[in-house]
Design an enzyme around this catalytic site. Sequence first.
Site, PDB file in Angstrom:
ATOM      1  CE  LYS A  50      -4.106  -1.986   0.174  1.00 40.17           C
ATOM      2  NZ  LYS A  50      -5.148  -1.814  -0.855  1.00 40.17           N
ATOM      3  CB  SER A 280      -4.014 -10.398   2.804  1.00 39.76           C
ATOM      4  OG  SER A 280      -2.842  -9.619   2.896  1.00 39.76           O
TER       5      SER A 280
END
Length: 459
Positions: A50, A280
């Site tokens: 991110k 994840s």
Amino acid sequence: MTQAPPLGPPARSALDLIGRTPMLELTGFDAGPCRLFVKLESANPGGSIKDRIARSMIEAAEADGSLGPGGTIVEATAGNTGLGLAQVGVLKGYRILLVVPDKMAREKIQHLRATGVDVRLTRSDVGKGHPEYYQDMAQRLAAEIPGAVYVNQFENPANPLAHETTTGPEILEQMEGDLDAVVVGVGSGGTLTGLGRCFAKASPRTKMILADPVGSVLAPLVRGEKVEAGSWLVEGIGEDFVPKNCDLSLVAQAYEIPDRESIEAARLLLTKAGVLGGSSSGTLLAAALRYCREQTEPKRVVTLVCDTGSKYLSKVYNDAWLADQGLADRPLHGDLRDLIAGGAGAVTVGPGDTLLTAYNRMRQADVSQLPVLDDGRLIGLIDESDLLQAVEDGTAASRFARPASTAMTARLNTLQAREPLEALLPLFARDQVAIVMDGREFLGLITRIDLINYLRRRT
């Protein structure tokens, strides 16, 4: 040993370290006839993929004039986008306000607050349209704060653009243009859409594979099914709606991965490859391994280590947490044994340990009471009230130096491990903790929250 390429000069800013992350081939995994590679996005300075979109979205807001000097960046995030925005925004002098769901790992929240971010926790059990839904709440706050901009990773075109122009070309360069499939997850949709657009132009044969938690609506939609959203424990991917930035038409195949399989894969990545990835990353690895094993001819497949697992030590890598979530392989007995992890994992003190030792262990383990064991035999219990009374009575120099035996409660009401759950209720009604024994052997403590966790798992 092969000679490493020469190192570059020192970077002038942590922003210069975003991207150009390494690629690792996974060996020792059952990948069928395929070769499986992971791109270590955890190597970004903020610890996740991110960082890329945070820089891209902030620079886009600066370029279009919506974000000026001293402005406030507001975002709804499950954590990593917020960490990326903090990584970039703080260095650029902006104030950061993040709305995060309450299932977010403690380490992420601590990381954010350590950078000076204003963190607003909200409910994770409500959907879009509810006033406490994290995206709706972030949008409302941004409208109320002068000089604020709602970054909105779910619709911001600078999000997929970051992956189309940096992550995708890097993968093709590292794989020398020979790439059959890439396995990704969807949180905001930027990774899927950006990489899909990149490969559609530069490597049309590369298939986009979706890894989705069970409970998310995305994988069923790829198959043409509309389902009600469920719940899942994996953080950062899976959705209860299709974000504007998510182009599901790019997906060639989708896999639904249960939480247990995701966590097992994340732990396997650590033990077999030495890579500490987040939950994840486990979902992506599990889906990539499924895809690889289904192939009948060799293929080159890439997936991502989306973020570092250091943000999940209290969850994915914590056996007690896994047991609380019903994800540990433990036989169920229908009695008190189902609620305890076992005496070997209990935090205890000895009768000769000081009150300071008892206090430190309570703080470290985040508990309010400790069993007192003498050579393995339970002789007492010391809780916060006992500790407070003992240190109030002492002098400043000696109040924490007294032995735990002088403050403990020695008259104990115990339960046997094979007693039914109903045996807990009278103890809890008297504001007592349940001390569970197997004969004369101490097994563990059961508190109200332990019973609540157990009942929640059975709903």
